[in-house]
Scaffold this active site. Structure first.
Site, PDB file in Angstrom:
ATOM      1  N   LYS A  51       0.811  -1.167  -0.033  1.00  0.00           N
ATOM      2  CA  LYS A  51      -0.097   0.003  -0.093  1.00  0.00           C
ATOM      3  C   LYS A  51       0.767   1.263   0.101  1.00  0.00           C
ATOM      4  CE  LYS A  51      -1.912   3.209   2.859  1.00  0.00           C
ATOM      5  NZ  LYS A  51      -1.989   4.264   1.548  1.00  0.00           N
TER       6      LYS A  51
ATOM      7  N   VAL B  71       0.825   7.295  12.933  1.00  0.00           N
ATOM      8  CA  VAL B  71       0.302   6.380  12.543  1.00  0.00           C
ATOM      9  C   VAL B  71       0.957   4.894  12.869  1.00  0.00           C
ATOM     10  CG1 VAL B  71      -0.434   5.131  10.203  1.00  0.00           C
ATOM     11  CG2 VAL B  71      -0.538   7.607  10.347  1.00  0.00           C
TER      12      VAL B  71
ATOM     13  N   GLU C 259       9.417   1.969  10.732  1.00  0.00           N
ATOM     14  CA  GLU C 259      10.433   3.053  10.926  1.00  0.00           C
ATOM     15  C   GLU C 259       9.589   4.332  10.664  1.00  0.00           C
ATOM     16  OE1 GLU C 259      13.626   3.116  11.287  1.00  0.00           O
ATOM     17  OE2 GLU C 259      13.678   1.099  11.408  1.00  0.00           O
TER      18      GLU C 259
END
Ligand code: NAP
Length: 482
Positions: A174, A231, A249
């Site tokens: 994605k 997120v 990361e």
């Protein structure tokens, strides 16, 4: 009349249609780069099924044969090098030379991991027991989700995709919604290289419509994410609840320490490069420079002079150093932090405004900005901006500089400019960051060594280099009596 191209998703070896969203050029929003099909939860389910079905054959293919596919992908990207780089500048805004550097890096990443197909070794050690042979072999993890950000829209997808495939996993990618085309170019190359159907799947679309269902997809065994802390932390909670293997990361607030003994001009050039190139939108960009008191005033003046020489504009044009921010939201984040910086520290020494005029009005351009005498505990010194906004802080000596450098919760990259070897090694052992540079910009890493941060910047095994195999493969341990 030119028609706008529609880029479809890629599921089980087929190009899949659907409703679309726009991908616009951040240097000129009149320029519609393309339309991308907006994926859905149903697409994710189909891709997960396909990836699960393809896993058996792909994972048992000999490593060198998987490597041959990856070599082919690299050759295809190489053939299309110029157009892929130009597309990247149009969708992400970085200058054309920077985009070319990134595409070259993606090609090198594919070749590097293609070679791993013939090298991938396990562990073999002598047993304590008579006539017992003991060894561990690597095996792939299974279906892996790859979620990528917009700032390196080709290299980051490449440094997840290539090691995932060479280890024998099947994947669903994605990409970031604001720059999905550069990642799609990698998938097109996989298709053209003949990678069997279902091994590689690609679904563009939002975090809620594609990202969440992807993390929830039943066949998924692992997820590798690069993006913001916000997120990443949500995703961590969701993925760990179902015990997925996780690699995150995330953000940085990277310091460069400049000591009085540094090669002065190179310390100026390195900080200008690391703070402002790619519009400060590198995760390893320098956003804090910590300068030893003895040279502070002279260094600050030189930094401001060097920054004055930077040209901001459309990255397709020759001679431009700094392109636009990726979108209006990121531009507004920059302006918000500039306002905070202003409140906390007074007038910036340079910059501080959105650029206006015929060359700028249709894009998201901000001036490279420097605030001086920034208190290390202030908001500007503590929070990630992800733009060309630099905080300069005074340190009384090396120990004080180290204390300031380490005084934040993030730990991605850290740099020192010094000609003193002993200080350089002190820094190497004491800096709380995963990536260190000495007498180089804090940004500008290669692919042959482990990449990743420490503290709140990262979670899980490192990416790139041989370390990448640790995330994308597992060990199977064998004891054999003969
Ligand atoms: P982001 O907003 O966190 O997005 C990253 C990716 O996550 C995008 O594909 C995004 O999709 C997706 N996403 C959003 N919500 C999701 C959800 N609920 N579930 C699953 N996926 C979801 O980050 P960004 O703005 O693209 O990138 C900038 C950040 O990345 C900065 O903080 C920077 O420091 C960090 N970064 C870190 C590294 C590193 O190696 N440490 C490298 C590069 C960038 P949408 O695009 O559709 O929202």
């Amino acid at each position: 009349m030119s028609t706008t191209e529609t880029f479809r998703n890629y599921i089980n070896g087929e190009w899949v249609d659907g409703d679309t969203f726009e991908n616009r050029n951040p240097a000129n929003t009149d320029d519609l780069v393309g339309l991308h099909v907006k994926g859905s939860a149903a697409d994710v389910e189909a891709a997960a099924k396909a990836a699960e079905a393809a896993f058996g054959a792909w994972s048992t293919l000999p490593g060198p044969a998987r490597g041959n596919y990856l070599f082919k992908v690299a050759d295809i990207l190489d053939r299309k090098f110029e157009s892929i780089a130009a597309d990247m500048t149009r969708e992400e805004g970085k200058t054309l030379p920077e985009a070319k550097g990134e595409v070259r890096r993606s090609i090198n990443i594919f070749r590097y991991f293609a070679g791993e197909g013939s090298r991938m070794n396990g562990i073999q050690v002598p047993s304590e027991r008579d006539r017992v042979h003991m060894f561990a072999i690597r095996k792939p993890v299974g279906v892996v989700g790859l979620i990528t950000p917009w700032n390196f829209p080709s290299a980051i997808p490449a440094w997840k995709l290539a090691p995932a495939l060479i280890c024998g996993n099947t994947i669903i990618m994605k990409p970031a919604s604001v720059a999905p085309l550069s990642a799609l170019r990698l998938i097109e190359a996989c298709h053209e290289a003949g990678i069997p159907k279902g091994v590689v799947n690609f679904i563009a679309g939002s975090g809620s419509q594609v990202g969440d269902p992807l993390v929830d997809a039943k066949p998924l065994k692992a997820v590798s994410f690069t993006g913001s802390c916000e997120v990443g932390h949500q995703l961590h909670a969701r993925a760990s609840a179902r015990r997925l293997r996780i690699q995150l990361e995330m953000g940085g607030k990277n310091p460069t320490i400049v000591l009085a003994d540094a090669d002065f001009q190179s310390a100026v050039d390195n900080v200008v490069n690391a703070a402002f190139f790619s519009t400060g939108q590198k995760c390893t960009a320098t956003s804090r420079v910590i300068v030893e008191d003895a040279i502070y005033d002279r260094y600050l003046a030189a930094l401001v002079e060097a920054t004055k020489k930077l040209t901001v504009g459309d990255g397709m044009k020759p001679g431009i150093h700094i392109g636009p921010c990726i979108d209006e939201k990121q531009l507004n984040t920059n302006l918000k932090y500039i306002e905070i910086g202003h409140r906390e520290n007074g007038e910036p020494k340079i910059g501080g405004n959105r650029l206006k005029g015929p060359d700028y009005d249709k894009g998201f351009f901000v001036e490279p900005t420097i605030f001086a005498d920034v208190d290390p505990s202030s908001t500007l010194a503590q929070e990630e901006v992800f733009g060309p906004v630099l905080a300069v802080t005074r340190a009384s000596n090396f120990d004080h500089a180290m204390e300031i450098a380490n005084s934040i919760p993030l730990g991605l990259s850290s740099s020192i400019q010094t000609t003193n070897l002993s200080r350089a090694f002190d820094f190497i052992y004491r800096a709380e960051a995963g990536l260190l540079t000495v007498n180089l910009p804090s940004a500008g890493v290669e692919y042959q060594l482990p990449f990743g941060g420490t503290k709140d910047s990262s979670f899980g095994p490192k990416e790139q280099g041989p370390a990448a195999l640790e995330f994308y493969s597992d060990y199977k341990t064998i004891y054999l009596k003969y």
